[in-house]
Enzyme design. Structure first.
Site, PDB file in Angstrom:
ATOM      1  N   GLU A 155       0.310   0.822 -19.066  1.00  0.00           N
ATOM      2  CA  GLU A 155       0.495  -0.075 -17.925  1.00  0.00           C
ATOM      3  C   GLU A 155      -0.858  -0.590 -17.417  1.00  0.00           C
ATOM      4  O   GLU A 155      -1.196  -1.747 -17.626  1.00  0.00           O
ATOM      5  CB  GLU A 155       1.271   0.630 -16.808  1.00  0.00           C
ATOM      6  CG  GLU A 155       2.704   0.947 -17.198  1.00  0.00           C
ATOM      7  CD  GLU A 155       3.469   1.660 -16.102  1.00  0.00           C
ATOM      8  OE1 GLU A 155       4.696   1.481 -16.032  1.00  0.00           O
ATOM      9  OE2 GLU A 155       2.842   2.393 -15.307  1.00  0.00           O
ATOM     10  N   GLU A 163      -3.819  20.310  19.345  1.00  0.00           N
ATOM     11  CA  GLU A 163      -3.629  19.724  20.673  1.00  0.00           C
ATOM     12  C   GLU A 163      -4.879  19.024  21.196  1.00  0.00           C
ATOM     13  O   GLU A 163      -4.772  18.046  21.921  1.00  0.00           O
ATOM     14  CB  GLU A 163      -3.217  20.824  21.671  1.00  0.00           C
ATOM     15  CG  GLU A 163      -1.816  21.348  21.467  1.00  0.00           C
ATOM     16  CD  GLU A 163      -1.419  22.374  22.506  1.00  0.00           C
ATOM     17  OE1 GLU A 163      -0.216  22.508  22.773  1.00  0.00           O
ATOM     18  OE2 GLU A 163      -2.312  23.058  23.042  1.00  0.00           O
TER      19      GLU A 163
END
Length: 582
Positions: free
Chosen positions: A74, A314
């Site tokens: 490809e 956090e």
């Protein structure tokens, strides 16, 4: 000769294997791909098939001295080299060193047809020449659908597929053939998985807007292998697979104890801290100080000269450094010295498995002795919590295998009273060796923090609740007040202690007053006793004097009598008296 790798499953290996060099894959397959046999690698678009095949070839050339041929149908060689250069793979250099051959084949029926029949003979000649030119041990064909594109006759297709796999096996090369996965079968043609000796599928799925890549060994002839789905990550250095379920409960343990960085907490844990290589969970409701404990843990490790990792979900690294500075911890200096790494990311940045693989790779590269994860409960956001516990179990087992001491923080809800339910949000408390529970205690319009040790395997520990205090100079644990009104903390504790001190002061003053009165009375009594003793001694002396005077008078009277008797010419005094009386 194919390279046979050592693994935990060597006693079950019955065929030679070629190590792939891909992190974790060799553990899952028990040593690598079947040497000298073809392997089918199937997956959807974007799953990582070409990258997987490229790394298999590059690792073989660099690490195992096995040259390889990459035949692509490809993209061309320049495009492939450019695509994998960001991962550190220099295909052009390897090609110049005759370690890899990159061959782009344009699929045109005119090139491989003879006398009107579809034939792979031309491909075999081309591939055989490439193999012989560098004595290749590994071959990649990418992809098989492109090779057979436009062939309508399924009978010929099946025959040529069998012929291709047989040819590769007869050449004795370890071949990896990629294929496109479709819904109905593993590959488009539905035959390759039956012909190949090993079949691996790659999956790229999106769940809750978060992508996840997973790998599964569908079959492996002649060898045992892991059959579960394993998360894998395409990182900066290639593919990483975390072979979680292959980990066993056979990790070594240590009797060495490590400080948590909080001296009063160490005292609560038998006076020495926790065992090296164990896991500690710190759970509590928001604002109870979980992050401060995890930061103290890594800070103590850096003070000992050990490396530490902090995974935060956090706060950013700069925010953590700033916030911890308010309680006397300077984490920035450890970052500058290279002893501490802080990795901050949003839980939604990638899938749960990708987070796990990223942690795995970071730990493997940095080699810390202490790891902190703050908080693990954030990993459950918008996710099936039934999948979170096995994932965390994998992480905990991996860290124990590496003899790394870990601390995890976890969010709990509603834990504001002593009678609140003891459970962590993600349900991993049973996997932990030490569990600390932080709670908010509200009384008289004031909120304070408390801490106690819920469990500590293999060590004595305190069963007392302590008030958890965050101060400018660090973290401290203070004894709470336990009385008729229950547990008192904060100003209530200080007020009660002040009342008790005042009451003790009053009692002490009353006691001293009574003691002074008693001393005065005692002195008065002693003085009175002394006076009575003096008076008695004087009376005794007077009586003795009178008795002495009486005795003297008697002696004088006797002498006078005797003298008178002599003058009268009487007998002896005694006899004269007796005669007179007679």
């Amino acid at each position: 000769m194919p390279r046979k790798t050592s693994s935990a499953n060597d006693d079950l290996v019955t065929i030679p294997k070629a190590a792939t060099g891909i992190k974790g894959l060799d553990d899952i397959t028990g040593g690598g791909l079947p040497a000298g046999r073809p392997t089918l690698l199937s997956g959807t678009a974007g799953a990582g098939k070409t990258l997987f095949a490229t790394e298999f070839l590059v690792r073989g050339a660099l690490e195992f001295n096995e040259p390889g041929v990459f035949m692509m149908f490809e993209e061309n060689a320049e495009e492939l080299a450019a695509n994998v250069r960001s991962l550190g793979f220099d295909l052009n250099k390897l090609s110049a060193q005759k370690k890899i051959i990159l061959d782009h084949v344009r699929i045109e029926r005119s090139e491989i047809e003879e006398t009107g029949q579809y034939d792979l003979e031309g491909l075999f000649i081309r591939l055989g020449h490439a193999i012989d030119s560098i004595k290749a041990k590994r071959v990649v064909l990418d992809t098989i659908e492109a090779l057979f594109a436009g062939l309508p006759d399924h009978a010929i297709l099946r025959a040529e597929l069998r012929r291709l796999f047989r040819w590769l096996k007869d050449r004795g090369v370890t071949a990896l053939i990629t294929g496109e996965k479709v819904d109905a079968s593993i590959t488009r043609f539905g035959l390759e998985e039956y012909v190949a000796d090993c079949v691996i599928t790659l999956d790229h799925r999106v769940d809750g807007q978060i992508s996840t890549r997973r790998l599964r060994v569908v079959k492996y002839r002649g060898s045992s292998h892991g059959t579960n789905e394993y998360p894998f990550l395409i990182g900066e250095t290639g593919i990483s697979v975390l072979p979680i379920t292959s980990l066993k409960l056979d990790h070594q343990v240590s009797k060495e104890r490590l400080s948590t960085g909080i001296l009063p907490l160490d005292e609560m844990l038998g006076g020495k801290g926790i065992f090296r290589g164990t896991s500690m969970l710190v759970s509590g409701s928001p604002g109870t100080g979980k992050s401060s404990i995890s930061a103290s843990f890594v800070n103590a490790a850096c003070q000992r000269g050990e490396r530490a990792l902090l995974f935060a979900y956090e706060e950013s690294a700069d925010q953590i450094i700033r916030n911890m500075g308010s309680i006397g911890m300077d984490l920035a200096k450890w970052v500058k010295k290279g002893l501490l790494q802080i990795h901050s990311s949003r839980p939604t940045l990638q899938g749960l498995e990708q987070h796990l693989v990223m942690m795995h790779d970071t730990v493997t590269a940095f080699k810390p002795s202490v790891v902190a994860v703050d908080p693990i409960s954030n990993l459950t956001l918008d996710r099936d919590e039934s999948a979170v516990k096995p994932t965390l179990m994998r992480l905990i087992d991996f860290l124990k295998q590496q003899h790394i001491t870990a601390v995890f923080t976890s969010l709990t809800h509603g834990a504001t009273a002593i009678s609140a339910s003891e459970d962590s949000e993600v349900g991993v408390s049973s996997l932990m060796d030490v569990w600390l529970l932080l709670r908010n205690h509200e009384l008289n319009g004031e909120r304070n923090r408390t801490l106690f040790v819920l469990k500590a395997r293999g060590m004595s520990h305190s069963n007392q609740i302590r008030e958890f205090v965050l101060a400018d100079n660090g973290i401290d644990l203070v004894d709470v007040y336990l009385g008729e009104d229950g547990v008192l903390t904060g100003t209530s504790r200080v007020t009660q202690e002040a009342r008790e001190m005042a009451a003790q002061q009053v009692y002490r003053q009353e006691y001293e007053r009574k003691m002074r009165r008693f001393a005065a009375n005692r002195k008065a009594i002693e003085l009175q006793i002394s006076m009575l003793q003096s008076q008695a001694e004087a009376e005794v002396a007077e009586m003795e004097f009178e008795m002495s005077q009486e005795s003297s008078r008697e002696d004088a009277a006797k002498l006078n009598y005797d003298a008178l008797s002599k003058r009268r010419g009487g007998n002896k005094a005694g006899n004269g008296r007796n005669n007179q009386k007679a």
